[in-house]
Design an enzyme around this catalytic site. Sequence first.
Site, PDB file in Angstrom:
ATOM      1  N   LYS A   1      33.743  48.004 -11.537  1.00 33.04           N
ATOM      2  CA  LYS A   1      34.903  46.969 -11.327  1.00 33.04           C
ATOM      3  C   LYS A   1      36.095  47.317 -12.072  1.00 33.04           C
ATOM      4  O   LYS A   1      37.297  47.644 -11.556  1.00 33.04           O
ATOM      5  CB  LYS A   1      34.543  45.662 -11.653  1.00 33.04           C
ATOM      6  CG  LYS A   1      35.299  44.602 -11.097  1.00 33.04           C
ATOM      7  CD  LYS A   1      34.936  43.204 -11.584  1.00 33.04           C
ATOM      8  CE  LYS A   1      33.603  42.750 -10.913  1.00 33.04           C
ATOM      9  NZ  LYS A   1      33.185  41.483 -11.424  1.00 33.04           N
TER      10      LYS A   1
ATOM     11  N   ARG B   1      35.622  38.646 -16.449  1.00 32.04           N
ATOM     12  CA  ARG B   1      34.811  39.337 -15.547  1.00 32.04           C
ATOM     13  C   ARG B   1      33.744  40.504 -16.161  1.00 32.04           C
ATOM     14  O   ARG B   1      34.337  41.348 -16.558  1.00 32.04           O
ATOM     15  CB  ARG B   1      35.618  40.095 -14.325  1.00 32.04           C
ATOM     16  CG  ARG B   1      37.002  39.204 -13.987  1.00 32.04           C
ATOM     17  CD  ARG B   1      37.852  39.818 -13.242  1.00 32.04           C
ATOM     18  NE  ARG B   1      37.452  40.095 -11.852  1.00 32.04           N
ATOM     19  CZ  ARG B   1      37.788  40.855 -10.673  1.00 32.04           C
ATOM     20  NH1 ARG B   1      38.921  41.348 -11.096  1.00 32.04           N
ATOM     21  NH2 ARG B   1      37.217  41.012  -9.536  1.00 32.04           N
TER      22      ARG B   1
ATOM     23  N   GLY C   1      23.245  39.006 -11.250  1.00 33.28           N
ATOM     24  CA  GLY C   1      22.182  38.337 -12.345  1.00 33.28           C
ATOM     25  C   GLY C   1      23.247  38.441 -13.627  1.00 33.28           C
ATOM     26  O   GLY C   1      22.789  38.076 -14.638  1.00 33.28           O
TER      27      GLY C   1
ATOM     28  N   MET D   1      26.642  38.052 -15.897  1.00 32.12           N
ATOM     29  CA  MET D   1      27.453  36.689 -16.271  1.00 32.12           C
ATOM     30  C   MET D   1      28.516  36.333 -15.096  1.00 32.12           C
ATOM     31  O   MET D   1      28.895  37.511 -14.605  1.00 32.12           O
ATOM     32  CB  MET D   1      28.130  36.412 -17.480  1.00 32.12           C
ATOM     33  CG  MET D   1      28.309  35.116 -17.830  1.00 32.12           C
ATOM     34  SD  MET D   1      29.316  34.994 -19.350  1.00 32.12           S
ATOM     35  CE  MET D   1      31.046  35.471 -18.687  1.00 32.12           C
TER      36      MET D   1
ATOM     37  N   ARG E   1      35.691  48.350  -4.038  1.00 34.16           N
ATOM     38  CA  ARG E   1      34.751  49.261  -4.062  1.00 34.16           C
ATOM     39  C   ARG E   1      34.297  49.874  -2.688  1.00 34.16           C
ATOM     40  O   ARG E   1      34.773  49.271  -1.807  1.00 34.16           O
ATOM     41  CB  ARG E   1      33.389  48.515  -4.575  1.00 34.16           C
ATOM     42  CG  ARG E   1      32.882  47.375  -3.891  1.00 34.16           C
ATOM     43  CD  ARG E   1      31.984  46.677  -4.247  1.00 34.16           C
ATOM     44  NE  ARG E   1      31.800  45.372  -3.849  1.00 34.16           N
ATOM     45  CZ  ARG E   1      31.618  44.131  -4.426  1.00 34.16           C
ATOM     46  NH1 ARG E   1      30.905  44.234  -5.394  1.00 34.16           N
ATOM     47  NH2 ARG E   1      31.762  42.968  -3.674  1.00 34.16           N
TER      48      ARG E   1
ATOM     49  N   HIS F   1      -0.005  41.850  -0.076  1.00 34.63           N
ATOM     50  CA  HIS F   1      -1.166  42.657   1.004  1.00 34.63           C
ATOM     51  C   HIS F   1      -0.630  42.636   2.081  1.00 34.63           C
ATOM     52  O   HIS F   1      -0.509  43.852   2.766  1.00 34.63           O
ATOM     53  CB  HIS F   1      -2.404  41.925   0.729  1.00 34.63           C
ATOM     54  CG  HIS F   1      -3.508  42.531   1.554  1.00 34.63           C
ATOM     55  ND1 HIS F   1      -3.742  42.160   3.060  1.00 34.63           N
ATOM     56  CD2 HIS F   1      -4.364  43.360   1.287  1.00 34.63           C
ATOM     57  CE1 HIS F   1      -4.675  42.937   3.211  1.00 34.63           C
ATOM     58  NE2 HIS F   1      -5.286  43.510   2.439  1.00 34.63           N
TER      59      HIS F   1
ATOM     60  N   ARG G   1      -6.297  72.524  14.262  1.00 37.15           N
ATOM     61  CA  ARG G   1      -7.701  72.277  13.220  1.00 37.15           C
ATOM     62  C   ARG G   1      -8.771  72.293  13.823  1.00 37.15           C
ATOM     63  O   ARG G   1      -9.064  71.397  14.806  1.00 37.15           O
ATOM     64  CB  ARG G   1      -6.940  71.059  12.483  1.00 37.15           C
ATOM     65  CG  ARG G   1      -8.130  70.857  11.159  1.00 37.15           C
ATOM     66  CD  ARG G   1      -7.799  69.684  10.602  1.00 37.15           C
ATOM     67  NE  ARG G   1      -8.038  68.437  11.068  1.00 37.15           N
ATOM     68  CZ  ARG G   1      -7.543  67.403  10.517  1.00 37.15           C
ATOM     69  NH1 ARG G   1      -7.335  67.341   9.148  1.00 37.15           N
ATOM     70  NH2 ARG G   1      -7.894  66.033  11.133  1.00 37.15           N
TER      71      ARG G   1
ATOM     72  N   SER H   1      -1.538  75.056   5.050  1.00 38.98           N
ATOM     73  CA  SER H   1      -0.948  73.765   5.356  1.00 38.98           C
ATOM     74  C   SER H   1      -1.478  72.725   4.501  1.00 38.98           C
ATOM     75  O   SER H   1      -2.944  72.496   4.346  1.00 38.98           O
ATOM     76  CB  SER H   1      -1.458  73.609   6.729  1.00 38.98           C
ATOM     77  OG  SER H   1      -0.649  72.199   7.091  1.00 38.98           O
TER      78      SER H   1
ATOM     79  N   CYS I   1       1.123  68.864   6.268  1.00 39.57           N
ATOM     80  CA  CYS I   1       0.954  68.147   7.541  1.00 39.57           C
ATOM     81  C   CYS I   1       0.448  66.487   7.170  1.00 39.57           C
ATOM     82  O   CYS I   1       0.191  66.073   8.012  1.00 39.57           O
ATOM     83  CB  CYS I   1      -0.021  68.914   8.241  1.00 39.57           C
ATOM     84  SG  CYS I   1      -1.672  69.134   7.597  1.00 39.57           S
TER      85      CYS I   1
ATOM     86  N   TYR J   1       7.921  74.682   6.284  1.00 35.16           N
ATOM     87  CA  TYR J   1       8.050  73.344   7.242  1.00 35.16           C
ATOM     88  C   TYR J   1       7.433  72.175   6.765  1.00 35.16           C
ATOM     89  O   TYR J   1       6.578  72.182   5.833  1.00 35.16           O
ATOM     90  CB  TYR J   1       7.627  73.948   8.681  1.00 35.16           C
ATOM     91  CG  TYR J   1       6.177  73.992   8.736  1.00 35.16           C
ATOM     92  CD1 TYR J   1       5.439  73.153   9.015  1.00 35.16           C
ATOM     93  CD2 TYR J   1       5.812  75.362   8.743  1.00 35.16           C
ATOM     94  CE1 TYR J   1       3.836  73.291   9.124  1.00 35.16           C
ATOM     95  CE2 TYR J   1       4.170  75.774   8.843  1.00 35.16           C
ATOM     96  CZ  TYR J   1       3.557  74.538   9.097  1.00 35.16           C
ATOM     97  OH  TYR J   1       2.181  74.599   9.169  1.00 35.16           O
TER      98      TYR J   1
HETATM   99  P1  ADP Z   1      31.830  39.600  -8.880  1.00 33.59           P
HETATM  100  O1  ADP Z   1      31.516  40.516  -9.471  1.00 33.59           O
HETATM  101  O2  ADP Z   1      30.885  38.333  -8.496  1.00 33.59           O
HETATM  102  O3  ADP Z   1      32.700  39.951  -7.377  1.00 33.59           O
HETATM  103  P2  ADP Z   1      34.282  38.884  -9.935  1.00 33.59           P
HETATM  104  O4  ADP Z   1      34.657  39.176 -11.233  1.00 33.59           O
HETATM  105  O5  ADP Z   1      35.134  39.789  -8.843  1.00 33.59           O
HETATM  106  O6  ADP Z   1      32.862  38.543  -9.730  1.00 33.59           O
HETATM  107  O7  ADP Z   1      35.261  37.350  -9.721  1.00 33.59           O
HETATM  108  C1  ADP Z   1      35.045  36.593  -8.542  1.00 33.59           C
HETATM  109  C2  ADP Z   1      36.026  35.973  -8.078  1.00 33.59           C
HETATM  110  O8  ADP Z   1      36.719  35.372  -9.169  1.00 33.59           O
HETATM  111  C3  ADP Z   1      37.128  37.038  -7.507  1.00 33.59           C
HETATM  112  O9  ADP Z   1      36.640  37.376  -6.153  1.00 33.59           O
HETATM  113  C4  ADP Z   1      38.190  36.480  -7.603  1.00 33.59           C
HETATM  114  O10 ADP Z   1      38.508  35.623  -6.411  1.00 33.59           O
HETATM  115  C5  ADP Z   1      38.249  35.590  -8.720  1.00 33.59           C
HETATM  116  N1  ADP Z   1      39.128  36.109  -9.725  1.00 33.59           N
HETATM  117  C6  ADP Z   1      38.548  36.946 -10.707  1.00 33.59           C
HETATM  118  N2  ADP Z   1      39.656  37.348 -11.382  1.00 33.59           N
HETATM  119  C7  ADP Z   1      40.788  36.810 -11.125  1.00 33.59           C
HETATM  120  C8  ADP Z   1      42.233  36.761 -11.400  1.00 33.59           C
HETATM  121  N3  ADP Z   1      42.532  37.265 -12.240  1.00 33.59           N
HETATM  122  N4  ADP Z   1      42.831  35.731 -10.709  1.00 33.59           N
HETATM  123  C9  ADP Z   1      42.296  35.267  -9.745  1.00 33.59           C
HETATM  124  N5  ADP Z   1      41.180  34.940  -9.281  1.00 33.59           N
HETATM  125  C10 ADP Z   1      40.318  36.066  -9.998  1.00 33.59           C
HETATM  126 MG    MG Z   2      -7.985  66.355   5.697  1.00 35.69          MG
HETATM  127 MG    MG Z   3      34.189  40.479  -7.199  1.00 32.17          MG
END
Ligand code: ADP
Ligand code: MG
Ligand code: MG
Length: 895
Positions: A25, A94, A103, A105, A338, A454, A629, A777, A845, A865
Amino acid sequence: MSAPTKYVYSFAEGSRDMAALLGGKGAGLAEMTRLGLPVPPGFTVTTEACRVYLRTGQEPPELGVEAARALADLERAMGRKLGAPDDPLLLSVRSGARFSMPGMMETILDIGLNDDSVTGLAKASGQQRFAWDSYRRLVQMFGRTVMGVDGDLFEAAIAEHKAGRSTTDDHDLDAAELAAITDEFKEIIRRETGGDFPQDPVEQLTRAIRAVFESWNGERARVYRHREHIPDDLGTAVNVQAMVFGNLGADSGTGVAFTRDPATGARGRYGDYLPDAQGEDVVSGVRDAVPLAELGRLDPRSYDELGEHLHTLEAHYRDLCDVEFTVERGTLWILQTRVGKRTAEAAFRIAHDLREESVITADEALNRVDGAELTRLMFPRFDIRPTDVPIAHGVAASPGAAVGAVVFDSAEARRRAAAGEHTVLVRRETTPDDLPGMIAAEAILTSRGGKTSHAAVVARGMGKVCVCGAESLAIDPVARQFTTSSGVVVHEGDVVSVDGTAGTVHLGALPLTASDVGRSLETARGTGPLTEAVLQALSHADSVRRLGVRANADTPEDAERARALGAQGIGLCRTEHMFLGERRALVEAMILARDDTAREAALAALLPLQRADFAGILKAMDGLPVTIRLLDPPLHEFLPDRTELAVRLASAVHPDLHDRELLDAVERMHEQNPMLGLRGVRLGLAVPGLVAMQVRAIAEAVAERLGAGGEPCAEIMIPLVGTVEELRQARAEAERVLAAVADETGRELGLPIGTMIELPRAALTAGRIAEVADFFSFGTNDLTQTTWGLSRDDAEASFFPLYLEKGIFDVSPFETIDREGVGRLVEMGVEAGRAVNSRLQTGVCGEHGGDPQSIHFFHHAGLDYVSCSPFRIPAARLEAGRAALADTTGTSDSR
Ligand code: ADP
Ligand code: MG
Ligand code: MG
């Protein structure tokens, strides 16, 4: 002395090449800043700072100073101070690791608000309600993610207020009410933690950053990393960014946009927009988003500007991009970008289109698709209309689409299958006892277990459709019915449709569509953008690959199909099916023969049948090699079941003499471990005339094809050789027969004779064996069984799911070659064999010949191959091409 480590980078200092240090990010924010896109300014705390924290339990001492300086710079740039009481600068914090990782924060928005600055924000924005709502959100998020308070407590408090107003919409709560809620939140924090929500904005920031560091070791993050093989010591970066507001009224909003459609790959921007909202609202789904095009109507200027930025980003990243953006009172801000995730279909189309647009090269286009995606596109699928609502959702455990009558046990599945009926086996979970039913059914549906249960493992191994863990289903095998969460009762015999690709179940028979891709591959003609993209990727793969691709095929029909799919010959033509059906009687006669004359008569009767089989296959593969074979399985596999025979004899009034003899033979030939018994070359050496008959059938078929003006290229393969002496003797006999037939027919019959390498001893003594082999083979199925000392059928049904769950196996060694063990034997065999015989041909094979990862390994091991099931040939061609590219670019995957 080296320069001191720098722990904080402003967005203007970083770039996309710094993802290891700044996280994905952070690198994206920096890159967009460099490109001049409107990114709210900010800075990134590096993954290195996180690593120090995780190692020592403390932030590196320099971090405080660097962060303070970066904050001061940011305040100067924005002309506002963090949390200032009049017109406060607010920040988001962020997380962002090298690899995108659920997972971690959650983002904390509106850092800097406190009892004073909330009034400043209200004044500056002119919106009381907005200011209190923002403060309320901060206290809630901070309390939950930084101070560890149970989020439900906050939700319950809000719910109570909403109930008091008889509403379910946050928007109906006014500023005063939100202020009261904020006070309650602070009280909850005090009660739960014994501490106060921090009023000091810098303390809020510092603690939020630390909480992001710590979330790296959270339970969910660790589990995710383990599963995705992401190293535990990378750490996460933290992005601190000036807030912009999408929730300031109708001229504001937030959304997500893609440079192309990530579902189909179609050109043109695509996405969702939510007016008057903040980012988290989109995710939480409190309101429905509208299509991105709607922004064009609401705010054409922002929409056009967004279009330009999407264009810039795609041209820059040279791939599909997805972006998160916010419009604040008519001003557009880009918050993230991204390279976007996409479906298999979109992957092929986007790669193809970008290449046509000259954005990427043909090699790059090939690297952006893979064999697994291609295979997925070849399965038939359901034609699902929007009105077709599934009756259950589960884990998409094994792809494909199947329709059948519901059955609740193996016996019923087999009974109906015998009558030609398609069935779906429904169980709470499956055990090895269910195997016969799983084989008989078209699909398997369970209410328990995940991707490694399973049911899932066995279904994937068999190529059956499977949805597992459909927990909403109440399955009652005794009453022979199941009930869905909405109360629909489905009885045995009712028809359902199971979509193993989507993980859904529908009532009734949904229409099945053969895959366009599957059809186009056989005809080698494109019928639309997707099929054309697929064919183009394959043709480029063919032009760069070094590895040949052959098919495992035993019949002329399979051979033809394989050839249409691009097979360059047959790497494994098994002869055992040629001993089944009506011919069983002849095989029995051969086994029961009391003297040479009787045996020779039986063999003589088999000869013309085998010759016709071979002639048909050689014709279908005219001009291409066909490796035949000689008989491999133990002979008793061709005899009736021992118990059945015994029962028949015991209950007969006049015991049948033939049955008596058969039972004797069965008992004589019974083996404790047939897999390790009288089979392969051992059989050929033990049963007089067997090798001679098969070789004669091959030789005569070749002579016949030559006579018909064909170009037969048969190769004779001796299975299960453990020592060179076995091959020497079998070869001598084969050569005697070849010479005899050459004499009789006046044809040149110098057929190559080689062996399978499928025992560790064969691989270890490959140098000796190569003295008398024209080709090797590698039979990696048996080689895996014998190297690991386990029987595939038994192991997959019993402890494999456990081993996968415990992480002892990442993947079954029968699915992907075990490089360190079995793979090592292959490498040794190739090396030693070639050292002795430089013209030795080498191939694989086993099932692994069609597995993408294994194909890359075989390419690097230098094999000539791979050979695989016909339907896997296109994927194998593609992966062989990708493997060849990896030689020149050093990477096989740019995504
Ligand atoms: P994630 O990794 O889950 O995408 P983000 O860090 O992108 O989390 O944050 C989720 C959302 O929070 C973003 O899509 C955006 O809408 C909002 N956000 C994050 N930073 C800002 C900011 N500086 N101003 C306004 N909204 C923000
Ligand atoms: Mg065999
Ligand atoms: Mg995001």
